[in-house]
Write a protein that holds these residues in place. Structure first.
Motif, PDB file in Angstrom:
ATOM      1  N   VAL A 109       0.840  -1.201   0.000  1.00  0.00           N
ATOM      2  CA  VAL A 109       0.000   0.000   0.000  1.00  0.00           C
ATOM      3  C   VAL A 109       0.871   1.246   0.000  1.00  0.00           C
ATOM      4  O   VAL A 109       2.053   1.202   0.355  1.00  0.00           O
ATOM      5  CB  VAL A 109      -0.918   0.042   1.246  1.00  0.00           C
ATOM      6  CG1 VAL A 109      -1.850  -1.149   1.276  1.00  0.00           C
ATOM      7  CG2 VAL A 109      -0.096   0.118   2.538  1.00  0.00           C
ATOM      8  N   GLU A 110       0.266   2.359  -0.402  1.00  0.00           N
ATOM      9  CA  GLU A 110       0.893   3.648  -0.159  1.00  0.00           C
ATOM     10  C   GLU A 110       0.640   4.033   1.291  1.00  0.00           C
ATOM     11  O   GLU A 110      -0.410   3.711   1.865  1.00  0.00           O
ATOM     12  CB  GLU A 110       0.332   4.703  -1.103  1.00  0.00           C
ATOM     13  CG  GLU A 110       0.728   4.477  -2.550  1.00  0.00           C
ATOM     14  CD  GLU A 110       0.188   5.542  -3.486  1.00  0.00           C
ATOM     15  OE1 GLU A 110       0.906   5.905  -4.435  1.00  0.00           O
ATOM     16  OE2 GLU A 110      -0.958   6.005  -3.273  1.00  0.00           O
ATOM     17  N   CYS A 111       1.584   4.730   1.885  1.00  0.00           N
ATOM     18  CA  CYS A 111       1.544   4.933   3.337  1.00  0.00           C
ATOM     19  C   CYS A 111       0.535   5.969   3.799  1.00  0.00           C
ATOM     20  O   CYS A 111       0.320   6.126   5.004  1.00  0.00           O
ATOM     21  CB  CYS A 111       2.940   5.289   3.841  1.00  0.00           C
ATOM     22  SG  CYS A 111       4.055   3.861   3.879  1.00  0.00           S
ATOM     23  N   GLY A 112      -0.130   6.654   2.866  1.00  0.00           N
ATOM     24  CA  GLY A 112      -1.171   7.594   3.261  1.00  0.00           C
ATOM     25  C   GLY A 112      -2.543   6.975   3.389  1.00  0.00           C
ATOM     26  O   GLY A 112      -3.510   7.665   3.729  1.00  0.00           O
ATOM     27  N   ILE A 113      -2.664   5.669   3.155  1.00  0.00           N
ATOM     28  CA  ILE A 113      -3.951   4.990   3.301  1.00  0.00           C
ATOM     29  C   ILE A 113      -4.272   4.806   4.780  1.00  0.00           C
ATOM     30  O   ILE A 113      -3.375   4.626   5.608  1.00  0.00           O
ATOM     31  CB  ILE A 113      -3.929   3.624   2.575  1.00  0.00           C
ATOM     32  CG1 ILE A 113      -5.340   3.052   2.429  1.00  0.00           C
ATOM     33  CG2 ILE A 113      -3.019   2.633   3.294  1.00  0.00           C
ATOM     34  CD1 ILE A 113      -5.402   1.812   1.546  1.00  0.00           C
ATOM     35  N   THR A 114      -5.544   4.858   5.134  1.00  0.00           N
ATOM     36  CA  THR A 114      -5.915   4.625   6.527  1.00  0.00           C
ATOM     37  C   THR A 114      -6.008   3.131   6.806  1.00  0.00           C
ATOM     38  O   THR A 114      -6.245   2.320   5.907  1.00  0.00           O
ATOM     39  CB  THR A 114      -7.266   5.273   6.876  1.00  0.00           C
ATOM     40  OG1 THR A 114      -8.304   4.634   6.114  1.00  0.00           O
ATOM     41  CG2 THR A 114      -7.250   6.769   6.590  1.00  0.00           C
ATOM     42  N   TRP A 115      -5.844   2.790   8.076  1.00  0.00           N
ATOM     43  CA  TRP A 115      -5.984   1.391   8.488  1.00  0.00           C
ATOM     44  C   TRP A 115      -7.402   0.902   8.243  1.00  0.00           C
ATOM     45  O   TRP A 115      -7.612  -0.267   7.899  1.00  0.00           O
ATOM     46  CB  TRP A 115      -5.617   1.249   9.962  1.00  0.00           C
ATOM     47  CG  TRP A 115      -4.162   1.465  10.216  1.00  0.00           C
ATOM     48  CD1 TRP A 115      -3.549   2.639  10.559  1.00  0.00           C
ATOM     49  CD2 TRP A 115      -3.120   0.491  10.110  1.00  0.00           C
ATOM     50  NE1 TRP A 115      -2.194   2.453  10.677  1.00  0.00           N
ATOM     51  CE2 TRP A 115      -1.901   1.146  10.415  1.00  0.00           C
ATOM     52  CE3 TRP A 115      -3.098  -0.870   9.800  1.00  0.00           C
ATOM     53  CZ2 TRP A 115      -0.678   0.480  10.414  1.00  0.00           C
ATOM     54  CZ3 TRP A 115      -1.879  -1.531   9.801  1.00  0.00           C
ATOM     55  CH2 TRP A 115      -0.690  -0.865  10.103  1.00  0.00           C
ATOM     56  N   ALA A 116      -8.376   1.782   8.398  1.00  0.00           N
ATOM     57  CA  ALA A 116      -9.771   1.381   8.188  1.00  0.00           C
ATOM     58  C   ALA A 116     -10.027   1.035   6.724  1.00  0.00           C
ATOM     59  O   ALA A 116     -10.676   0.031   6.416  1.00  0.00           O
ATOM     60  CB  ALA A 116     -10.711   2.496   8.640  1.00  0.00           C
ATOM     61  N   LYS A 117      -9.532   1.864   5.808  1.00  0.00           N
ATOM     62  CA  LYS A 117      -9.751   1.600   4.384  1.00  0.00           C
ATOM     63  C   LYS A 117      -9.100   0.285   3.973  1.00  0.00           C
ATOM     64  O   LYS A 117      -9.714  -0.538   3.266  1.00  0.00           O
ATOM     65  CB  LYS A 117      -9.190   2.746   3.545  1.00  0.00           C
ATOM     66  CG  LYS A 117      -9.372   2.551   2.043  1.00  0.00           C
ATOM     67  CD  LYS A 117      -8.829   3.739   1.253  1.00  0.00           C
ATOM     68  CE  LYS A 117      -8.960   3.500  -0.254  1.00  0.00           C
ATOM     69  NZ  LYS A 117      -8.431   4.648  -1.040  1.00  0.00           N
TER      70      LYS A 117
END
Length: 493
Positions: A109-117
């Protein structure tokens, strides 16, 4: 137009750079409540690793500091400038899922994704990230969680901190070079699967670094099949509940793997606070009038027989230490079931941060301790509160341990701190109390993990680090970041 602004616009496009006061103010603080707002000069919203690298090179050319920022959920001032000026780099635009590899059981993943998404998509496929990141996972990003060794979002009892399962990491170094670490360090490895090999574990330098060694842009995490069976139970504990909770957790650990996915202890004061303020939660009515602590657990298993056996063993230990089971349903007070089945692991912490109403903010001093030392830390907090009673009353502040979370094989994450009122006239006093409590935690053997501005500086000011260790930290920082560009001021560096 100044030279820096023009160079930043050339790097990312004029629509993604802002110097407007209302935007700068928005990025001048996180959710922490006792730190001064510190305005950056520029806010830059990046969309790719290449743009991150270009912005970092601009910052080096003009000697302008950068603070990387994800969801802005650091409770210690980790996602805002410490000194006025510079660039805040917003990474939340880098929120793509690059690949889910069910054969290798990894997610890139890209590191700006949220854990929830990320976990919402994984749940649909029957998987999860094990530890679901921090309790602020609805807005906290993967990069932020890895920067803080986060726990709290669920799964820590079985899987430990979220950073334990990072197998590859792409980082933009403080001079703009891009480095691949973990499995991806070798050009011949086509699938990320393990970070322990190829020599020193260089990836780990960037885990828990609070953003001082580089900017995380892409991560590959292990993912795990979600077992088909689970049980969730909640118990009242006889006082002193923290002592009994520690005994229960130690016995569980000495019995080997019981499939304990999650377990938390809530002291009596937290139970009362939940009952008085968080009335929208469905388990609250059953808690009215309770004056005991609560311990809950979730056990996962792959067969009904396995689940039945593990639950039997776990319950025997709890009852041996005075546990009284609440009902099976959420409405019976079973917070464990709400936490696991209704995604309460993220709702819980977002609600607690504002528990006493508008203007109420947290000053966290959360930390790790060994399981058997947890009661000692509870007593240390009681002593500290008595010694600082007059100042707490003057500030109208609340203090204590809100929750203890079983974390990995040997540790407990102690969610502690202050709840204060975010008023200008109280800022100085709130900060004084906050720093004082941090020093108490450090000197009583607590291990901070989300260090941000205040905890990192308090570790240095309390002389926690022997000189050889701190010199190594300084040397790493100087070597990677000779211009002091990335997150200056943390750890007094």
């Amino acid at each position: 137009m100044d030279k820096v602004l023009r160079a930043l616009e050339d790097a990312v496009g004029s629509d993604y750079v802002s110097v407007e006061d209302f935007v700068l103010y928005t990025y001048s603080r996180g959710i922490e409540g006792a730190l001064e707002e510190v305005m950056p000069e520029y806010v830059v919203r990046v969309k790719s690793t290449d743009e991150v690298s270009k912005v970092v090179k601009v910052a080096n050319r003009y000697k302008v500091p950068i603070v990387p920022r994800g969801g802005g959920c650091c409770l210690m001032g980790g996602s805002k400038p410490i000194e006025k000026g510079g660039i805040v780099m917003d990474l939340t635009g880098m929120n793509r899922i690059i690949d889910i590899n069910l054969e290798a059981m990894t997610a890139a993943v890209e590191c700006g994704i949220t854990w929830a998404k990320l976990n919402t998509l994984l749940f649909e496929k029957g998987y999860y990230t094990g530890t679901l990141g921090p309790g602020s996972g609805m807005s906290a990003t993967v990069g932020g969680g890895l920067s803080h060794h986060s726990v709290g979002g669920g799964g820590a009892a079985m899987y430990g901190t979220c950073s334990e399962h990072c197998v590859a990491l792409e980082v933009v170094l403080p001079q703009g070079d891009v480095v691949q670490t973990g499995s991806n360090a070798s050009i011949y490895i086509k699938e990320s699967f393990c970070r322990f090999g190829l020599g020193p574990d260089i990836l780990s330098i960037f885990l828990g670094d609070n953003g001082i060694f580089g900017i995380k842009t892409k991560a590959t995490l292990e993912i795990f099949p979600r077992p088909d069976y689970h049980e969730c139970k909640t118990f009242l504990l006889e006082n002193p509940g923290d002592v009994n909770a520690a005994k229960i957790w130690l016995e569980w650990r000495r019995m080997g793997s019981l499939g304990i996915y999650d377990s938390q202890y809530l002291p009596p004061l937290t139970v009362v606070a939940y009952s008085g303020f968080l009335t929208e939660f469905p388990f609250i009515p059953a808690w009215k009038g309770i004056d005991k602590g609560i311990l809950w657990y979730t056990i996962e298993a792959y067969t009904e027989e396995e689940l039945e056996e593990k639950v039997k063993l776990a319950d025997e230990v709890v009852r041996r230490h005075g546990g009284e089971e609440l009902g099976e349903k959420i409405e019976d007070g079973n917070i464990a079931r709400w936490h696991y089945e209704k995604h309460g692991f993220w709702q819980n912490w977002h609600a607690l941060w504002n528990i006493a109403g508008p203007g109420c903010v947290p000053c966290s001093t959360e930390h790790h301790v060994p399981i058997h030392r947890m009661p000692d830390m509870f007593r240390a907090f009681e002593k500290w509160e008595e010694e600082n009673r007059s100042l707490l009353e003057k500030a109208g502040a609340f203090s204590g341990v809100s929750t203890a979370i079983l974390c990995g094989h040997t540790a407990v994450e102690v969610d502690s701190g202050l709840v204060v009122w975010d008023r200008p006239e109280l800022r100085s006093l709130n900060k004084q109390l906050w720093i004082n409590q941090m020093h108490m935690v450090i000197r009583n053997g607590g291990m901070p993990y989300m260090t941000g501005e205040l905890y990192s500086q308090s570790l240095v000011d309390a002389a926690a680090f022997p000189e050889p260790y701190f010199e190594l930290l300084r040397t790493l920082k100087r070597t990677l970041d000779p211009n002091g560009i990335i997150s200056p001021g943390k750890y007094r560096l």
